[in-house]
Design an enzyme around this catalytic site. Structure first.
Site, PDB file in Angstrom:
ATOM      1  N   GLY A  91       4.584 -35.729  55.228  1.00 29.73           N
ATOM      2  CA  GLY A  91       3.541 -34.843  54.732  1.00 29.73           C
ATOM      3  C   GLY A  91       4.063 -33.417  54.676  1.00 29.73           C
ATOM      4  O   GLY A  91       5.132 -33.109  55.214  1.00 29.73           O
ATOM      5  N   LYS A 114       6.779 -22.905  50.416  1.00 30.85           N
ATOM      6  CA  LYS A 114       7.745 -23.452  51.372  1.00 30.85           C
ATOM      7  C   LYS A 114       7.974 -22.354  52.416  1.00 30.85           C
ATOM      8  O   LYS A 114       8.364 -21.243  52.077  1.00 30.85           O
ATOM      9  CB  LYS A 114       9.055 -23.791  50.657  1.00 30.85           C
ATOM     10  CG  LYS A 114      10.031 -24.630  51.461  1.00 30.85           C
ATOM     11  CD  LYS A 114      11.188 -25.076  50.561  1.00 30.85           C
ATOM     12  CE  LYS A 114      12.193 -25.942  51.308  1.00 30.85           C
ATOM     13  NZ  LYS A 114      13.289 -26.395  50.416  1.00 30.85           N
ATOM     14  N   GLY A 127       7.298 -24.685  60.806  1.00 32.67           N
ATOM     15  CA  GLY A 127       6.663 -24.476  59.511  1.00 32.67           C
ATOM     16  C   GLY A 127       7.242 -23.320  58.712  1.00 32.67           C
ATOM     17  O   GLY A 127       6.623 -22.850  57.752  1.00 32.67           O
ATOM     18  N   ARG A 187       4.554 -37.161  44.902  1.00 24.95           N
ATOM     19  CA  ARG A 187       5.858 -37.795  45.129  1.00 24.95           C
ATOM     20  C   ARG A 187       5.724 -39.315  45.113  1.00 24.95           C
ATOM     21  O   ARG A 187       4.619 -39.847  45.205  1.00 24.95           O
ATOM     22  CB  ARG A 187       6.405 -37.345  46.490  1.00 24.95           C
ATOM     23  CG  ARG A 187       6.420 -35.837  46.686  1.00 24.95           C
ATOM     24  CD  ARG A 187       6.267 -35.462  48.170  1.00 24.95           C
ATOM     25  NE  ARG A 187       6.067 -34.027  48.361  1.00 24.95           N
ATOM     26  CZ  ARG A 187       7.024 -33.150  48.661  1.00 24.95           C
ATOM     27  NH1 ARG A 187       8.258 -33.564  48.831  1.00 24.95           N
ATOM     28  NH2 ARG A 187       6.759 -31.877  48.815  1.00 24.95           N
ATOM     29  N   ASP A 256      10.425 -39.281  49.352  1.00 27.55           N
ATOM     30  CA  ASP A 256       9.493 -38.146  49.396  1.00 27.55           C
ATOM     31  C   ASP A 256      10.047 -36.939  48.641  1.00 27.55           C
ATOM     32  O   ASP A 256       9.336 -35.940  48.472  1.00 27.55           O
ATOM     33  CB  ASP A 256       9.167 -37.765  50.851  1.00 27.55           C
ATOM     34  CG  ASP A 256      10.409 -37.475  51.675  1.00 27.55           C
ATOM     35  OD1 ASP A 256      11.225 -38.403  51.840  1.00 27.55           O
ATOM     36  OD2 ASP A 256      10.571 -36.333  52.139  1.00 27.55           O
ATOM     37  N   ASP A 266      12.944 -29.514  45.478  1.00 33.01           N
ATOM     38  CA  ASP A 266      13.184 -29.537  46.924  1.00 33.01           C
ATOM     39  C   ASP A 266      14.675 -29.594  47.248  1.00 33.01           C
ATOM     40  O   ASP A 266      15.229 -30.653  47.538  1.00 33.01           O
ATOM     41  CB  ASP A 266      12.450 -30.707  47.580  1.00 33.01           C
ATOM     42  CG  ASP A 266      11.990 -30.351  48.997  1.00 33.01           C
ATOM     43  OD1 ASP A 266      12.232 -29.199  49.417  1.00 33.01           O
ATOM     44  OD2 ASP A 266      11.395 -31.196  49.677  1.00 33.01           O
TER      45      ASP A 266
END
Length: 475
Positions: A91, A114, A127, A187, A256, A266
């Protein structure tokens, strides 16, 4: 304090994924001690109907540093196969969908963050995003975009003034938050989670959403599901072929990290290959070479095959498998197309195409002194109309260190290229020169180059070399 004049806050955000329950959690953004805009991608703004001169740095910082909310921030739920092992503990752990907006091309785009703070999926992580990680994502996405790869792009990067501790960077290291501009953050793993929780009703709902929003040309057709999977196979095969032709190693092709729209996104430990080495692996932790440069097509194929499991809750698996078998043909066509362009030709016959690409790869594999992308840059810079007149003129001034044993490889490539030039009308030589220029940027972001740019930022806080290098991509 919010400024009503901020163009980003006045875009028409659509509650697309937000309107679907069970796929996300509403989260809040972190607050940071510093907000310093380090990157703004003015090239993207016209797609949003914005004039770059009308958008200030403060507008970027307010929207994408302080995160003034226009819609709820959504951390997406997903699972995934990571290096072949299924992981249900995934997630969005350091990002969320800031909003979704339609471009002037009528396509729906995501602003995805991000480094924007902890979410229910952060587990033990903070995070956050390192500044270097943000810089690397800018470089990957802009370089790939320039080379014709279908990729997300970095809209903004804000330095946030925190010290971060990481095992793979000298620490403490600087922090940042990035906003990614992409077609979708749905995704393969978004569907995989639905199979894990045994919700075929949610799989149907999500698939309908994907078809309506991202595949509207097939929505409503009688066999829309099977057409969708076949088109996804084609998109992924084409994307993978583009990576391979660009000499790009993604390094983390987990499910993912695969987009349902067939878009590259990503970027973590990626690398552009220095030389043509099929075994090249970009991630230091990929000990078995699962995602090595040469394994990328097989990895994409495997991921598409795994996607059949959740999709089989609402679709016929045999039908999907029949579509997947076309992957190799889609891949080959796309790879040849992009490689031909890099070599200066729009179209050639199939035998000519195979001869030219084959001779080029033999040369690059056999003579490691010639860098992979450097070869194409040299081709762009050295090409002359007199190459058509005499094979000896081709790369006559090269400075590659080639041994006597390796020389036949160069001779063979020269001969193949010369024969192709002879078959072209003289007027076509101008188009070949233009094609070489268009397909081969003169700047190559190998690891030493990226480290050199990062060192200027680390030691002197000098960002100009990075901006100049990105600008050079346009030449």
């Amino acid at each position: 304090m919010s400024h009503p004049s901020n163009p980003f806050l006045n875009l028409n955000y659509e509650p697309a994924i937000e309107s679907l329950a069970d796929y996300h959690d509403v989260v809040t953004a972190a607050e940071y001690p510093l907000h310093k805009l380090r990157w703004r991608n003015d090239d993207i703004l016209p797609t949003l109907g914005l004039e770059p001169s009308q958008v200030s740095d403060d507008d970027f910082i307010e929207a994408f540093g302080h995160f003034r909310a226009v819609r709820p921030f959504l951390a997406l739920r997903y699972h995934g196969y990571q290096f072949g092992e299924y992981n249900p503990q995934l997630g969005d752990g350091r990002g969320f969908i800031y909003g979704q907006v339609r471009g002037i091309d009528n396509e729906l785009y995501d602003f995805g963050t991000k480094g924007s703070g902890r979410t229910p999926y952060s587990r033990t992580a903070d995070g956050r995003l390192t500044l270097k990680g943000g810089v690397r994502e800018i470089i990957a996405s802009e370089a790939l975009h320039r080379m014709g790869v279908k990729t997300s792009r970095c809209l903004s990067l804000v330095e946030t003034g925190e010290d971060l501790w990481r095992g793979d960077e000298p620490s403490p290291t600087r922090s940042s938050v990035m906003v990614r501009f992409s077609r979708s953050h749905i995704r393969f793993g978004t569907f995989e989670r639905l199979r894990w929780i045994r919700r075929d009703d949610l799989a149907r709902k999500l698939l309908d959403h994907v078809l309506q929003v991202y595949y509207p040309h097939i929505w409503g057709k009688e066999n829309q599901d099977s057409i969708f999977y076949l088109e996804l196979v084609e998109r992924v095969a084409k994307l993978c072929a583009q990576w391979m032709a660009a000499g790009f190693c993604h390094a983390v092709l987990n499910t993912d990290n695969m987009s349902i729209t067939g878009e590259s996104f990503d970027y973590g430990p990626f690398a552009f290959i220095p030389n043509y080495d099929p075994r090249f692996t970009a991630a230091y932790f990929d000990h078995a070479g699962r995602y090595s440069y040469a394994n990328q097509p097989a990895a994409c194929y495997w991921n598409l095959e795994k996607l059949q499991d959740p999709l089989s809750m609402v679709m016929d698996k045999d039908d999907m498998q029949a579509s997947l078998l076309k992957f190799k043909d889609f891949y080959r066509v796309a790879y040849c197309e992009m490689m031909l362009k890099r070599l200066g030709f729009a179209t050639l016959s199939e035998p000519e195409t195979e001869d030219l690409i084959g001779a080029a790869l033999e040369l690059l594999s056999g003579v490691q002194a010639i860098g992979y992308n450097q070869f194409f840059v040299n081709l762009r810079q050295s090409f002359q109309p007199n190459w058509r007149e005499d094979v000896g003129n081709i790369f006559a001034d090269h400075d590659w260190e080639i041994t006597d044993e390796q020389l036949p490889l160069l001779e063979k490539w020269r001969e193949v290229y010369h024969q192709l030039l002879i078959r072209q009308p003289i007027a076509e030589l101008t188009n070949i020169a233009q094609q070489l220029q268009y397909s081969n940027p003169t700047i190559i972001f190998l690891r030493p180059k990226i480290e050199e740019l990062w060192e200027r930022i680390t030691v002197n806080d000098d960002w100009q070399p990075l901006y100049d290098a990105i600008a050079k991509l346009k030449e």
